[in-house]
Write a protein that holds these residues in place. Structure first.
Motif, PDB file in Angstrom:
ATOM      1  N   LEU A 221      25.731 -32.355 123.346  1.00 47.99           N
ATOM      2  CA  LEU A 221      24.476 -31.658 123.612  1.00 47.99           C
ATOM      3  C   LEU A 221      24.717 -30.169 123.770  1.00 47.99           C
ATOM      4  CD1 LEU A 221      21.460 -31.592 124.250  1.00 47.99           C
ATOM      5  CD2 LEU A 221      22.018 -32.246 126.614  1.00 47.99           C
ATOM      6  N   ARG A 225      22.930 -27.220 121.565  1.00 47.88           N
ATOM      7  CA  ARG A 225      22.241 -26.100 122.209  1.00 47.88           C
ATOM      8  C   ARG A 225      22.830 -24.779 121.761  1.00 47.88           C
ATOM      9  NH1 ARG A 225      22.254 -28.782 128.303  1.00 47.88           N
ATOM     10  NH2 ARG A 225      20.140 -29.659 128.254  1.00 47.88           N
ATOM     11  N   ARG A 281      20.795 -36.244 120.693  1.00 48.55           N
ATOM     12  CA  ARG A 281      21.229 -34.997 121.322  1.00 48.55           C
ATOM     13  C   ARG A 281      20.597 -33.797 120.624  1.00 48.55           C
ATOM     14  NH1 ARG A 281      27.548 -37.044 121.506  1.00 48.55           N
ATOM     15  NH2 ARG A 281      27.266 -38.516 123.249  1.00 48.55           N
ATOM     16  N   GLN A 284      16.942 -33.415 121.598  1.00 48.80           N
ATOM     17  CA  GLN A 284      16.749 -32.813 122.917  1.00 48.80           C
ATOM     18  C   GLN A 284      16.903 -31.308 122.851  1.00 48.80           C
ATOM     19  OE1 GLN A 284      18.851 -34.529 126.250  1.00 48.80           O
ATOM     20  NE2 GLN A 284      18.721 -32.635 127.445  1.00 48.80           N
TER      21      GLN A 284
END
Length: 524
Positions: A221, A225, A281, A284
């Motif tokens: 994750l 990001r 992931r 998100q």
């Protein structure tokens, strides 16, 4: 071009916004943005707005530490008598990102906003405000609609190159003063590491801004990001985000190349082979870094309709989440297809309900262009067309069902927009040229990439009778942005006549191709 009721907006972009951006611009673009005020929350990743309606909009920000998001709005840049909105507490659970929904706004008006980040323990301690503006959707037909679209950012190892001015294409798009930007997918290349330098064929060296998260394929994750944060290091993109609302969709590279649900990777670069785990992931991180209204619903979906007054509805598709496995596409029955049964039913229902003059179908993949998927050595198909010019097979069956529905329901003003293939073109589909003939003629326009490798034009599949009226593409694969072939498209709908004009443009804004369409027709 339609008259614009808010002159001087671009002047604000290049004046006050440039000064604001300079406060937080990373030195050399390589480091995380610095704090505006020492010891206070900083918003150096800029602001952005999305899914704007006639009376609402979503405002996004990222903090460098825990903070309370506060948004103030005003009818003027002076922010006299501002309206205040208390947003969420930003923390590690969302990578310090947050979105605040503004509601009860006046339609067809310029909204000036500023985002303040407050210390959760002491609300009086706030960082330097970050400002932006956007226009709410006008309900007055005479105001017209203008927007731009493209896709594919930082692909094939071509990242932010300061020597070339970074992502310069955003300046050219901003200069058109669009009401919004439609990104057709591949907002990041999670499967595409960014190296410090790349040797160009002519002997020159391409130099990238690099970050730790872009040194390998994204699996965690945190790495996903980091891919979204990477693009926000570019000043051009941050300035654009602050002044132009977005409608965002996704495609494959937000996760990994050509992925489909249930896939197990054979790519040796990955330790996590389960695509479903990677996709969760990525989803998100995607939901954290873009202001998308439907991602906050219980079903968390990407597909949605964005209404832009009496002239335009934008139908945002998700051709990734619900698709079946990539295959040669030669099956005679395929209910799931590329949209899934539920999304297809939704699209039919929303198209039949639409009373807008124009219905733009925002597809993250083209219809009649053959896009192969040979990653595992098999002749699989990644998009819809599978190369056989005969009767519909595989995923073509679902598209045939949709096109038949549009014709028989006499749904007028459908136009398809997409990116994905890294060149620009215009295709006209006509049943008189097609193997499948139970549909009305329509246009599909392709534009991209924003900043990625450019590729030769794909082969056409004759099932739906496409005629490539215009194309500009290189003759060799993976031409860097330094070699040109970076594109975006513009759509301008005239408020008086209702005429829709598409312009395919190069990186600097030069018009390559123009097509004007008349309203009220089922097919043209």
């Amino acid at each position: 071009m339609s008259a614009r009721p808010f002159p001087g907006r671009r002047g604000v972009l290049r004046g006050s916004l440039a000064a604001s951006a300079a406060l937080t611009l990373p030195v050399g673009l390589g480091a995380a943005p610095a704090l505006a005020l020492s010891g206070r929350p900083g918003a150096g990743w800029g602001v952005q707005t999305g899914d704007v309606t006639a009376n609402s909009g979503l405002v996004w920000v990222r903090s460098d530490r825990p903070a309370r998001m506060i948004v103030e709005t005003s009818a003027t840049e002076s922010f006299r008598n501002p309206r205040r909105w208390h947003g969420p507490l930003l923390g590690a659970g969302t990578d310090f990102t947050g979105t605040t929904r503004l509601h009860g706004l006046p339609s067809g008006q310029e909204i000036h906003y500023r985002v303040l980040l407050a210390d959760p323990q002491d609300p009086r301690r706030t960082g330097e405000p970050v400002t932006g503006s956007f226009r709410t959707v006008s309900q007055r037909r005479r105001d017209g609609v203008r927007f731009v679209w493209s896709g594919d950012l930082a692909g094939q190892g071509w990242g932010i190159n300061p020597e070339l001015g970074g992502y310069r294409i955003y300046d050219a798009m901003a200069a058109l003063d669009p009401d919004f930007f439609l990104c057709s997918g591949d907002n990041i290349y999670a499967d595409g590491p960014i190296a410090e330098t790349v040797a160009l064929p002519d002997g020159r060296t391409w130099r990238n801004v690099t970050t730790e998260e872009k040194a390998k394929v994204a699996e965690t994750l945190a790495e996903f990001r980091g891919n979204f944060r990477y693009n926000l290091l570019d000043e051009n993109l941050r300035a654009f985000n602050a002044r132009v609302p977005s409608i965002i969709q996704w495609d494959d590279h937000e996760v990994t190349n050509n992925w489909y649900p249930g896939e197990i990777l054979t790519d040796a670069r990955y330790t996590e082979k389960r695509v479903d785990v990677l996709a969760a992931r990525a989803r998100q991180a995607f939901s954290e870094y873009f202001p998308i209204s439907t991602l906050r619903r219980p079903d968390g979906r990407v597909h949605r309709v964005q209404h832009h007054g009496p002239l335009l509805d934008v139908f945002v598709l998700d051709m990734r989440t619900y698709r079946n496995a990539n295959s040669p596409g030669d099956q005679g029955a395929d209910a799931q297809g590329i949209l899934g049964e539920e999304q297809l039913a939704w699209l039919k229902r929303e198209l039949s309900r639409s009373r807008a003059v124009w219905k733009v179908i925002a597809a993250d993949m083209p219809l009649g262009l053959v896009v192969p998927d040979t990653g595992d050595g098999r002749p699989n198909i990644e998009a819809v067309a599978q190369g056989d010019p005969g009767a519909p097979l595989g995923r073509e069956l679902q598209i045939a069902e949709l096109l038949r529905f549009v014709k028989h329901r006499r749904i007028t003003g459908t136009v398809w927009l997409t990116a994905d293939v890294h060149y620009t073109s215009a295709q006209h589909y006509d049943p008189s040229r097609a193997a499948f003939q139970d549909f009305a003629p329509f246009w599909e326009f392709v534009s991209g990439p924003l900043n990625a490798g450019a590729f030769p034009a794909n082969t056409l599949d004759g099932t739906f009778g496409p005629d490539r009226v215009f194309v500009k593409a290189p003759t060799t694969a993976n031409v860097s942005p330094a070699g040109g072939y970076q594109f975006f498209g513009e759509v301008d709908i005239d408020g008086d006549s209702g005429e829709l004009t598409v312009r395919l443009r190069e990186q600097d804004g030069t018009v390559l191709f123009t097509k004007s369409l008349q309203p009220g027709l089922v097919g043209q």
